[in-house]
Scaffold this motif. Structure first.
Motif, PDB file in Angstrom:
ATOM      1  N   ARG A   1     -12.045   0.911  -3.278  1.00 54.52           N
ATOM      2  CA  ARG A   1     -11.431   1.984  -2.381  1.00 54.52           C
ATOM      3  C   ARG A   1     -10.469   1.342  -1.578  1.00 54.52           C
ATOM      4  NH1 ARG A   1     -16.179   2.926  -4.235  1.00 54.52           N
ATOM      5  NH2 ARG A   1     -17.054   5.144  -4.498  1.00 54.52           N
ATOM      6  N   SER A  14      -9.556   7.721   6.073  1.00 55.31           N
ATOM      7  CA  SER A  14      -8.548   7.615   7.437  1.00 55.31           C
ATOM      8  C   SER A  14      -7.751   6.396   7.038  1.00 55.31           C
ATOM      9  CB  SER A  14      -9.191   7.413   8.382  1.00 55.31           C
ATOM     10  OG  SER A  14     -10.019   8.532   8.969  1.00 55.31           O
ATOM     11  N   LYS A  15      -7.721   5.670   5.730  1.00 54.18           N
ATOM     12  CA  LYS A  15      -6.821   4.538   5.295  1.00 54.18           C
ATOM     13  C   LYS A  15      -6.896   3.424   6.326  1.00 54.18           C
ATOM     14  CE  LYS A  15      -3.451   7.684   3.294  1.00 54.18           C
ATOM     15  NZ  LYS A  15      -3.938   9.228   3.752  1.00 54.18           N
ATOM     16  N   TRP A  20      -1.458   2.926  11.335  1.00 50.49           N
ATOM     17  CA  TRP A  20      -0.900   3.520  10.290  1.00 50.49           C
ATOM     18  C   TRP A  20       0.624   3.957  10.332  1.00 50.49           C
ATOM     19  CZ3 TRP A  20      -2.055   3.173   4.724  1.00 50.49           C
ATOM     20  CH2 TRP A  20      -1.254   4.008   4.027  1.00 50.49           C
ATOM     21  N   ASN A  68      -8.649  -0.234   6.310  1.00 44.31           N
ATOM     22  CA  ASN A  68      -8.496  -1.299   5.119  1.00 44.31           C
ATOM     23  C   ASN A  68      -9.076  -2.443   5.309  1.00 44.31           C
ATOM     24  OD1 ASN A  68      -6.595  -2.687   6.455  1.00 44.31           O
ATOM     25  ND2 ASN A  68      -5.067  -2.995   4.782  1.00 44.31           N
ATOM     26  N   GLU A 116       0.745  -1.128   0.047  1.00 45.71           N
ATOM     27  CA  GLU A 116      -0.075  -0.046  -0.134  1.00 45.71           C
ATOM     28  C   GLU A 116       0.787   1.285   0.152  1.00 45.71           C
ATOM     29  OE1 GLU A 116      -3.691  -0.495   2.490  1.00 45.71           O
ATOM     30  OE2 GLU A 116      -2.063  -1.774   3.690  1.00 45.71           O
ATOM     31  N   PRO A 140       1.855   1.921   5.551  1.00 47.11           N
ATOM     32  CA  PRO A 140       1.279   1.695   6.774  1.00 47.11           C
ATOM     33  C   PRO A 140       2.277   0.558   7.891  1.00 47.11           C
ATOM     34  CG  PRO A 140       0.559   0.165   5.020  1.00 47.11           C
ATOM     35  CD  PRO A 140       1.298   1.005   4.286  1.00 47.11           C
ATOM     36  N   ALA A 179     -11.958   4.930   4.263  1.00 49.06           N
ATOM     37  CA  ALA A 179     -11.063   5.158   3.154  1.00 49.06           C
ATOM     38  C   ALA A 179     -10.369   6.654   3.702  1.00 49.06           C
ATOM     39  CB  ALA A 179     -11.656   5.258   1.882  1.00 49.06           C
ATOM     40  N   ASP A 222       5.196   7.338   2.099  1.00 47.42           N
ATOM     41  CA  ASP A 222       4.323   6.778   2.884  1.00 47.42           C
ATOM     42  C   ASP A 222       3.876   5.246   2.870  1.00 47.42           C
ATOM     43  OD1 ASP A 222       2.878   6.959   5.338  1.00 47.42           O
ATOM     44  OD2 ASP A 222       1.114   8.171   4.192  1.00 47.42           O
ATOM     45  N   GLU A 274      -6.016   9.996  -1.632  1.00 46.26           N
ATOM     46  CA  GLU A 274      -6.666  10.610  -0.292  1.00 46.26           C
ATOM     47  C   GLU A 274      -5.711  11.643   0.192  1.00 46.26           C
ATOM     48  OE1 GLU A 274      -9.310  11.112   2.568  1.00 46.26           O
ATOM     49  OE2 GLU A 274      -9.996   9.809   0.712  1.00 46.26           O
ATOM     50  N   SER A 275      -4.763  11.112   0.246  1.00 45.47           N
ATOM     51  CA  SER A 275      -3.662  12.282   0.916  1.00 45.47           C
ATOM     52  C   SER A 275      -3.771  13.447   0.084  1.00 45.47           C
ATOM     53  CB  SER A 275      -2.281  11.501   1.046  1.00 45.47           C
ATOM     54  OG  SER A 275      -2.132  10.546   1.900  1.00 45.47           O
ATOM     55  N   HIS A 307      -4.654   5.295  -1.918  1.00 46.56           N
ATOM     56  CA  HIS A 307      -4.219   6.178  -0.525  1.00 46.56           C
ATOM     57  C   HIS A 307      -3.542   7.618  -1.110  1.00 46.56           C
ATOM     58  CE1 HIS A 307      -5.350   3.127   1.881  1.00 46.56           C
ATOM     59  NE2 HIS A 307      -4.268   1.964   1.592  1.00 46.56           N
TER      60      HIS A 307
END
Length: 542
Positions: free
Chosen positions: A268, A215-216, A500, A218, A134, A184, A213, A182, A161-162, A158
């Motif tokens: 997602r 806040s990641k 994470w 999964n 990821e 996790p 999603a 980044d 999203e960031s 991810h």
């Protein structure tokens, strides 16, 4: 990319916590109280990042371009569409854009109009599992050139999203050049939902998936049925939902509904792990009384002494394995009332005839039969709730099984030493005011106790290798779609960063400032996340 909607992203079609309306006047002063967004404000905190001082605006027609035209799949095309529309026309950014006069807009020195995406291990059918890479990186230079690199499509999700976090309320990146890398800490970062105590409509489960999603998180651990109701449909055994749901078909999930949730989550980057609790906690007796204890006090408990139980479970779970392709299957196993065994003359006699001395021994027998008769051919890794009494015992389960440690965290070394991997949830029960024994006066401070949990506490270095991760649990005795967001989302976000970000990310004061920004971001998306301290967010007046 043409923007076709604004505040649709992350809001369910029917359930809308907020109805945003344009204010009667410009909110010039409002923006003075909103801090600039930076890589530091991405939630969860990235592994590494650097920033500069240049401000770049985000184009209303932002596009994403994959540099390898041979890769084509729904994960990427869906993500590109969602985030292009979201960053430009939703998630807070697009709605504040129209409120800003020219003088109030950020003094941008350039613009980000497109972003190139590179995937090192892309596929037309990307695999999503606990081994999925990821990781991702984002680089935006002072001229607005944007590059995203990721190992897989789910790293790209991810990254996007960031990037949406970087956009902030002012639709700009305030401190380019930005460079972040980044990945996790744990591969299992879950949220458990309970659709048995209170039915959760499909559109609201999709809403929950979108909050995950953000806040990641999964893994969606779906506690789909319990004693109160059995809403999960089956083509082989339609009577389970027809007789077990609160209201059939309105409060049940069709087979197509189940498949739709799996696909929605997959796109997602979220795995769906279903749970049907056995031998208790199941409302099995409403639809299949013949496999439950018929002459005892508990008509919803499966009868471990009945060989038809294992034939039924294998058939039912084989069907469900096709609907839920995730590698994990969760079968509960907790809180079995052994009075169900003692009160049944039939079960008691069988136990005496087979030298099984008590309820604990009968539960061991049950799980041994599940291991021998039910699990073969399913190609699933078995997960169970594992209590302080050790039941179900790891030695009775298939090799490779994992235990969800739901009572005291101190149970983890014992579970590992007895041969199982572990997922931690005990300190992260979202319906508790003192999770993990943490004491606080204010309800809005409960997240701090959850954030302070370290999953490796009490474990040796070798034992740490057996920790898959953890999950926050939202049991639904007192929660439904009306109050889910306010009770679950903020605290689940705190758990998400713990699972994470690096082990060194522990400063509560620092986390509170960043979490307040994230809550505002969620609120601007129409997610009713709970506030944790006094502040101002544009969602307060929109």
């Amino acid at each position: 990319m043409q923007i076709i909607r604004s505040l649709q992203f992350l809001q369910p079609q029917k359930f809308i916590p907020y109805q945003f309306k344009p204010p009667a006047m410009k909110l010039a002063l409002a923006f003075l109280s909103i801090p600039c967004i930076s890589a530091y404000d991405i939630w969860p905190l990235p592994a590494s990042y650097t920033t500069g001082t240049t401000t770049l605006s985000l184009s209303p027609s932002l596009t994403f371009t994959l540099d390898d035209a041979t890769i084509s799949n729904d994960v990427l095309t869906g993500a590109f569409t969602r985030y292009a529309e979201a960053i430009s026309g939703g998630m807070g950014c697009g709605d504040t854009r129209s409120l800003l006069s020219q003088d109030e807009s950020p003094n941008a020195e350039g613009e980000v109009s497109s972003c190139t995406v590179s995937i090192s291990n892309g596929s037309d059918s990307p695999s999503l599992s606990y081994t999925t890479d990821e990781s991702y990186s984002i680089d935006i230079d002072e001229d607005g050139k944007c590059q995203i690199n990721a190992a897989t499509e789910f790293g790209v999700v991810h990254a996007l999203e960031s990037l949406s976090h970087l956009a902030g309320e002012t639709c700009s990146i305030s401190n380019a050049p930005v460079s972040l890398s980044d990945s996790p800490r744990f591969s299992y970062r879950g949220l458990m939902i309970d659709s048995a105590r209170h039915f959760l409509p499909i559109h609201f489960i999709e809403h929950i998936i979108d909050t995950m999603a953000a806040s990641k998180l999964n893994v969606l651990h779906w506690h789909i049925s319990d004693t109160e109701s059995f809403p999960s449909s089956s083509d082989l055994f339609p009577e389970l939902a027809e007789k077990g749901a609160y209201s059939y078909p309105d409060a049940s999930y069709s087979v197509q509904d189940l498949k739709g949730i799996v696909k929605y989550a997959y796109n997602r980057g979220i795995r769906v792990m279903p749970e049907w609790d056995v031998p208790g906690h199941g409302s099995w007796g409403k639809g299949k009384p013949e496999v439950t204890i018929l002459d005892g006090a508990c008509s919803n408990t499966l009868d471990p002494t009945n060989p038809d139980v294992y034939t039924f479970l294998h058939s039912f779970l084989t069907e469900m394995a096709d609907i839920f392709p995730d590698a994990n299957l969760f079968l509960g196993g907790d809180e079995v009332d052994t009075n169900c065994f003692d009160s049944s003359p039939t079960v008691s006699k069988w136990m005496s005839d087979n030298d099984i001395e008590d309820g604990a021994a009968l539960q061991s027998y049950f799980w041994q039969q599940v291991t021998a008769q039910v699990m073969p051919g399913l190609n699933k890794t078995l997960g169970v709730w594992m209590a302080d009494d050790g039941i179900p015992f790891p030695e009775d389960l298939p090799a490779g099984s994992f235990g969800n440690v739901w009572q005291s965290q101190s149970m983890m070394p014992t579970v590992i030493d007895r041969g199982a991997d572990v997922v931690l949830s005990g300190p992260w029960y979202l319906d508790q005011q003192q999770p993990g024994g943490y004491s606080t006066y204010a309800l809005q401070a409960i997240w701090q106790g959850m954030y302070a949990v370290e999953p490796y506490d009490g474990l040796s270095e070798s034992q740490q290798d057996n920790v898959l991760g953890g999950e926050a649990c939202m049991w639904a005795e007192g929660v439904n779609a009306m109050d889910f967001d306010a009770i679950a989302v903020t605290k689940a976000a705190a758990v998400a960063e713990r699972l994470w970000s690096d082990v060194s990310v522990v400063d509560l004061d620092d986390a509170q400032k960043r979490l307040m920004e994230h809550i505002c971001r969620l609120n601007m998306r129409g997610i009713a996340a709970e506030a944790i301290a006094q502040n101002f967010c544009l969602s307060d007046v929109l």
